[in-house]
Scaffold this active site. Structure first.
Site, PDB file in Angstrom:
ATOM      1  N   LYS A   1       0.507  -1.131  -0.277  1.00  0.00           N
ATOM      2  CA  LYS A   1      -0.200  -0.299   0.007  1.00  0.00           C
ATOM      3  C   LYS A   1       0.478   1.018  -0.233  1.00  0.00           C
ATOM      4  O   LYS A   1       0.394   1.841  -1.145  1.00  0.00           O
ATOM      5  CB  LYS A   1      -1.269   0.138   1.065  1.00  0.00           C
ATOM      6  CG  LYS A   1      -1.650  -1.171   0.912  1.00  0.00           C
ATOM      7  CD  LYS A   1      -3.049  -1.167   2.206  1.00  0.00           C
ATOM      8  CE  LYS A   1      -3.434  -2.517   2.235  1.00  0.00           C
ATOM      9  NZ  LYS A   1      -4.010  -2.764   3.613  1.00  0.00           N
TER      10      LYS A   1
ATOM     11  N   GLN B   1      -5.135  -1.634   9.730  1.00  0.00           N
ATOM     12  CA  GLN B   1      -4.936  -3.016   9.453  1.00  0.00           C
ATOM     13  C   GLN B   1      -5.189  -4.183  10.063  1.00  0.00           C
ATOM     14  O   GLN B   1      -4.981  -4.565  10.852  1.00  0.00           O
ATOM     15  CB  GLN B   1      -3.646  -3.296   8.454  1.00  0.00           C
ATOM     16  CG  GLN B   1      -2.816  -4.446   8.096  1.00  0.00           C
ATOM     17  CD  GLN B   1      -3.563  -4.340   6.987  1.00  0.00           C
ATOM     18  OE1 GLN B   1      -3.628  -3.624   5.530  1.00  0.00           O
ATOM     19  NE2 GLN B   1      -3.438  -5.060   5.884  1.00  0.00           N
TER      20      GLN B   1
ATOM     21  N   ASP C   1     -10.857   3.016   3.946  1.00  0.00           N
ATOM     22  CA  ASP C   1     -11.001   1.098   4.090  1.00  0.00           C
ATOM     23  C   ASP C   1     -12.801   0.627   3.106  1.00  0.00           C
ATOM     24  O   ASP C   1     -12.663  -0.443   2.669  1.00  0.00           O
ATOM     25  CB  ASP C   1     -10.716   0.359   5.062  1.00  0.00           C
ATOM     26  CG  ASP C   1      -9.830  -0.692   4.827  1.00  0.00           C
ATOM     27  OD1 ASP C   1      -9.587  -1.084   3.092  1.00  0.00           O
ATOM     28  OD2 ASP C   1      -9.017  -0.476   5.789  1.00  0.00           O
TER      29      ASP C   1
HETATM   30  N1  GUN Z   1      -6.429  -7.240   6.096  1.00  0.00           N
HETATM   31  C1  GUN Z   1      -6.370  -7.833   5.140  1.00  0.00           C
HETATM   32  N2  GUN Z   1      -6.828  -7.280   3.742  1.00  0.00           N
HETATM   33  C2  GUN Z   1      -7.578  -6.142   4.305  1.00  0.00           C
HETATM   34  C3  GUN Z   1      -8.151  -4.590   4.279  1.00  0.00           C
HETATM   35  O1  GUN Z   1      -8.391  -4.957   3.129  1.00  0.00           O
HETATM   36  N3  GUN Z   1      -8.047  -3.504   4.628  1.00  0.00           N
HETATM   37  C4  GUN Z   1      -7.837  -3.647   6.055  1.00  0.00           C
HETATM   38  N4  GUN Z   1      -7.737  -2.467   6.858  1.00  0.00           N
HETATM   39  N5  GUN Z   1      -7.374  -4.997   6.405  1.00  0.00           N
HETATM   40  C5  GUN Z   1      -7.111  -6.330   5.838  1.00  0.00           C
END
Ligand code: GUN
Length: 283
Positions: free
Chosen positions: A53, A97, A120
Site C-alpha cells: 500500500k 490493518q 477502507d
Molecule cells: N486485511 C486484509 N485485507 C484488508 C483490507 O483490505 N483492509 C484492511 N484494513 N485490513 C485488511
C-alpha cells in the site's frame, strides 16, 4: 485457455489516471492527499500488505504515514489515536490493518474512524450507504472486482452472480453492490447445501473463502467468469481459492492469483483516499 483477467495491468492503468488527477490538483496549489495506516503487532502478512500500500501511495503522489503499536496495545490507546487522526486536518484517509489481536474489539475500532476518513469503507455508516446505493466510497476488494468486470465488459445487469463467502469486507458488500447494478446475486457460505449445484449456474462466480484451490471444474460451467479473491500460501507459493490449473481451460474468463484482484484492491483504496481528499479540499 479462457480470457485472463489481468488485474495488475488494469490497476496500473487506473493508478496512472489517478496520478494525473492528483498532480493536476497539486499543480494548482493544493496539498498532497494523505493516508495514515495503523498496524498493531507485526503479523508478516500485514507488514507485506502495508508495504504494498505504501509503495502504491508513493507512486501516485499520496503521502503515507505508518503508525505502529505493540501487540499488547490497549483498546483505549487505539481509540485515542483514531480520535486524534479524525481531527487532524491534513489526514484524508485512516486505515486500520486487520486482523487485530484478540483482546481488541475490532468492531468498536472500525466504527471509531470518522466516515469522512474511512479509506477502507468498513465503517458501518459507509457500509449502510453502500447497501442503499448512496455511497461513493466502497470497500477496496468489492470495488476492485466491479471495476475489473467493467473493464473486461463482463455483463452485470441481469447476470446470475454467485458469491461464495459472506464476510463483512468482501462477500456482503460485493453482493449489495452487484444487486444495485441489477444482477441476480446468490450468497453462499460454509453452511450452504449443494454448493456445486448453485455455483454451476453462475455467469459470474466470486470466491472469497480463504481455502486454497477449493473450486474445481465440478463447480463451474463453460460460460462462467471466475473472480478469485483468495490469497493462500501453499508450499511457499501463493494460490487462490480456485484451482486455476484445473479450471483455466474450461471457463469463459478467470483472474489469476497473484495479479488478479489484489492489485485492484490497492488501486481502489487509493481511489477512496483521493475521493475523501477532494471532498475536503473543495470545502
Ligand atoms: N486485511 C486484509 N485485507 C484488508 C483490507 O483490505 N483492509 C484492511 N484494513 N485490513 C485488511
Amino acid at each position: 485457455m479462457s480470457i485472463l483477467i489481468d488485474g495488475k495491468s488494469t490497476a496500473q492503468k487506473c493508478n496512472s489516471i489517478l496520478k494525473d488527477s492528483i498532480n493536476e490538483l497539486v499543480q494548482k496549489g493544493n496539498r498532497h492527499p494523505k493516508l495514515t495506516v495503523i498496524q498493531v503487532g507485526n503479523v508478516p502478512a500485514s507488514s507485506l500488505y502495508i508495504r504494498n500500500k505504501m509503495r502504491a501511495c508513493e507512486r501516485v503522489g499520496i503521502l503515507f504515514e505508518h503508525i505502529t503499536f505493540e501487540a499488547d496495545v490497549t483498546q483505549s490507546e487505539l481509540l485515542k489515536t483514531i480520535e486524534q487522526l479524525n481531527h487532524n486536518e491534513i489526514v484524508d484517509g485512516i486505515l486500520i490493518q486487520l486482523p487485530l489481536p484478540k483482546h481488541i474489539n475490532e468492531d468498536e475500532i472500525i466504527s471509531a474512524i470518522a466516515p469522512e476518513k474511512d479509506a477502507d469503507g468498513f465503517n458501518p455508516i459507509t457500509l449502510g450507504h453502500v447497501m442503499l446505493n448512496t455511497s461513493d466510497i466502497f470497500p477496496g476488494t468489492p470495488k476492485g472486482i466491479v471495476r475489473l468486470l467493467e473493464e473486461y465488459q463482463i455483463p452485470i445487469e441481469g447476470a446470475n452472480i454467485v458469491v461464495v463467502g459472506r464476510s463483512n469486507i468482501v462477500g456482503k458488500p460485493v453482493a449489495s453492490m452487484l444487486t444495485n447494478k441489477s444482477a441476480t446475486v446468490t450468497v453462499c457460505h460454509s453452511k450452504t447445501k449443494n454448493l456445486a449445484e448453485i455455483t454451476k449456474r453462475a455467469d459470474i462466480l466470486i470466491v472469497a473463502i480463504g481455502r486454497a484451490n477449493f473450486i474445481t471444474k465440478d463447480f463451474v460451467n463453460e460460460k462462467t467468469t471466475i473472480i478469485d479473491v483468495g490469497i493462500n500460501k501453499v508450499n511457499d507459493k501463493f494460490c487462490g481459492d480456485v484451482d486455476f490449473e484445473n479450471v483455466k481451460d474450461i471457463v469463459h474468463a478467470i483472474t489469476p492469483v497473484p495479479g488478479g484482484v489484489g492489485p485492484m484492491t490497492i488501486s481502489s483504496l487509493l481511489d477512496n483516499v483521493f475521493k475523501l481528499y477532494t471532498k475536503k479540499i473543495e470545502q
